[in-house]
Design an enzyme around this catalytic site. Structure first.
Site, PDB file in Angstrom:
ATOM      1  N   CYS A 178      45.848  31.019  33.068  1.00  0.00           N
ATOM      2  CA  CYS A 178      45.235  31.989  32.176  1.00  0.00           C
ATOM      3  C   CYS A 178      44.468  33.063  32.923  1.00  0.00           C
ATOM      4  CB  CYS A 178      44.226  31.302  31.244  1.00  0.00           C
ATOM      5  SG  CYS A 178      44.921  29.988  30.270  1.00  0.00           S
ATOM      6  N   GLY A 211      49.312  34.698  33.438  1.00  0.00           N
ATOM      7  CA  GLY A 211      49.816  34.042  32.239  1.00  0.00           C
ATOM      8  C   GLY A 211      50.752  34.961  31.503  1.00  0.00           C
ATOM      9  N   ASN A 230      39.704  30.137  30.723  1.00  0.00           N
ATOM     10  CA  ASN A 230      40.604  29.916  31.855  1.00  0.00           C
ATOM     11  C   ASN A 230      40.189  28.598  32.503  1.00  0.00           C
ATOM     12  OD1 ASN A 230      40.963  31.428  35.165  1.00  0.00           O
ATOM     13  ND2 ASN A 230      42.360  30.119  34.055  1.00  0.00           N
ATOM     14  N   GLY A 231      41.111  27.660  32.564  1.00  0.00           N
ATOM     15  CA  GLY A 231      40.809  26.359  33.158  1.00  0.00           C
ATOM     16  C   GLY A 231      41.375  25.247  32.304  1.00  0.00           C
ATOM     17  N   TYR A 267      47.974  31.692  46.447  1.00  0.00           N
ATOM     18  CA  TYR A 267      49.051  32.223  45.607  1.00  0.00           C
ATOM     19  C   TYR A 267      48.613  32.868  44.295  1.00  0.00           C
ATOM     20  CZ  TYR A 267      53.122  32.276  42.532  1.00  0.00           C
ATOM     21  OH  TYR A 267      54.091  32.675  41.658  1.00  0.00           O
TER      22      TYR A 267
END
Ligand code: SF4
Length: 485
Positions: free
Chosen positions: A16, A42, A117-118, A257
């Site tokens: 996300c 995302g 996010n997570g 990445y």
């Protein structure tokens, strides 16, 4: 789906990206731009919620930001000076529209919108308890747990209810929350997922990565600290730290990445770290070769670092087509194989008869590495040496990253010798864990309190994993039942 990474079917995927704007005319348009810059985090769905001082407005859609949020009528339907947005892959919960964020609920205290996010690693256990007490969930997303914890908290103020909720959850969370009282941005006490703050005149902006600030012309102010809540009400900004301080453990894979190379994560330029990893790889695993060739696009900075350190020329030996999209990403091995060949071609005239070093950021299942090595062989490479700019990925991530189950990770099944045989390379090496830390300016990985989360390499998870432990308990119970019966 047009993926950011052409070999995306064999990568860990960040789940996300979040972006929030407070105190701007036409906040939704800024959020749409910010989300566009975070699209690599995302690509399955996107959503924006705004607050106009009286009402909340939400638009959520499956697919990319472009195509959904670049239409005037959509932006016009999202009025107000405060807005937050979200791009997602599926983490917990399926990909249905009801799981697309920001999630919104009407609480006793008023509207409450949240972008996350997570991944909450005790969400299942909390959810069972909340449902038992009467909560009715609208989605299968772990994020909704936070809303129910806030709704049922016995504290008086909304802020205290929110803190009460955060203290019950474990795992990774960077959050942007909107209420009638203002916007709250926060990170979990270990700061596993990133979140930064920026400023554009009187407008305050929160974003997963600095690149999203750049896109809207905002100045980077600072990162939100692990365990910090930043509360914005109009032009007033307040910071509180309600958790017991802990040594932070941000995700090291952001530099390997996930983040865009033009972002600054923590104190470090992602591009510079990737180059430093490549240089470290050249020191640790030198090879006598003619050419250094990146696997596009994420292997490029590490390949430049390897080439500069080794003195071997950097060349583009794999040429990527930028015009291949959804049509070729289909289920079925045969079509998928065809898709990779359509997306990439070997630069035959360059490769033929050469001893090459291929540089990629990671190996997940190994299927893509196998195809690339095969492509280079068919193009006439004399020797193919693969160098990977991260240690072997041996463990699943439970902090908001889509990892295959452990049994599918090549490095969980095979040692480096076995992996070399599997991908049919002449040699294969990974940067060491200490080498990865060195690229981030550390002397190496500290055995006690390492500076980053590196659990997908080490299995050393920085939080408890309640839901995983519950599943393991159920499995053990099933085994016990089998033995008894
Ligand atoms: S397990 Fe790996 S991908 Fe997940 S947060 Fe930790 S370092 Fe990042």
């Amino acid at each position: 789906m047009l993926t950011t990474h052409p070999f995306d079917d064999d990568k860990l995927r960040e789940e996300c990206g979040i972006f929030g704007v407070s105190n701007a005319e036409g906040a939704a348009a800024l959020v749409a731009l910010g989300l566009h810059a975070l699209q690599h985090r995302g690509q399955e769905a996107a959503g924006i919620t705004t607050y106009d001082g009286a009402l909340f407005h939400t638009h959520r859609a499956m697919g990319h930001v472009a195509g959904n949020f670049d239409r005037d009528e959509v932006i016009r339907s999202l009025p107000g000076p405060v807005a937050c947005g979200h791009v997602r892959y599926a983490t917990t919960g399926d990909t249905a529209l009801r799981n697309v964020q920001p999630l919104y609920a009407e609480l006793a205290s008023g509207g409450f919108a949240i972008a996350h996010n997570g991944n909450i690693s005790n969400a299942m256990r909390l959810r069972r308890e909340l449902v038992r007490r009467g909560s009715i969930f609208q989605s299968t997303s772990d994020t909704e747990t936070i809303i129910h914890l806030v709704a049922t908290s016995s504290y008086r103020t909304l802020l205290d209810k929110f803190i009460d909720a955060l203290k019950q959850i474990e795992g990774a969370y960077s959050l942007i929350v909107m209420t009638p009282e203002g916007m709250i941005a926060c990170r979990d006490p270990l700061g596993i997922r990133p979140l930064v703050m920026g400023r554009l005149d009187d407008t305050i902006i929160f974003a997963s990565e600095t690149v999203a600030l750049d896109v809207v012309g905002a100045e980077f102010v600072r990162q939100i600290d692990p365990g910090e809540l930043v509360i914005v009400r109009g032009s007033e900004i307040k910071s509180i730290r309600p958790f017991t301080p802990m040594a932070p453990r941000p995700c090291i894979f952001e530099w390997v990445y996930f983040s865009r190379p033009d972002s600054i994560v923590g104190e470090h330029s992602v591009y510079s770290v990737r180059k430093a990893i490549g240089a470290q790889l050249a020191i640790e695993s030198p090879v006598d070769a003619d050419l250094i060739i990146p696997v596009p696009d994420s292997g490029v900075p590490a390949a430049i670092g390897y080439a500069q350190q080794s003195g071997i020329p950097f060349e583009l030996g794999i040429i990527r087509s930028h015009y291949v999209g959804r049509t070729f990403i289909q289920p079925g091995d045969k079509v998928r194989h065809l898709g990779v060949k359509l997306k990439h071609n070997a630069n035959r005239a360059l490769i033929k008869g050469k001893r090459i070093v291929l540089i990629d950021d990671s190996i997940v299942r190994g299927t893509t590495s196998l195809k690339i090595v095969q492509m280079m062989r068919e193009a006439g490479a004399a020797e193919i040496h693969m160098r990977i700019a991260s240690p072997p990925t041996r463990h699943s991530c439970f902090y908001g990253v889509d990892t295959p189950e452990r049994a599918k990770l090549l490095a969980a099944k095979l040692d480096v010798g076995g992996m070399t045989e599997f991908i049919h390379a002449d040699s294969l090496s990974f940067v060491s864990l200490d080498g990865l830390y060195k690229a981030l300016g550390e002397p190496g990985r500290a055995a006690i309190r390492p500076k980053y989360c590196d659990a997908c390499f080490t299995g050393d998870y920085p939080t408890t994993l309640t839901d995983q432990d519950d599943v393991a308990d159920v499995d053990q119970f099933a085994l016990l039942e089998e033995r008894v019966s």
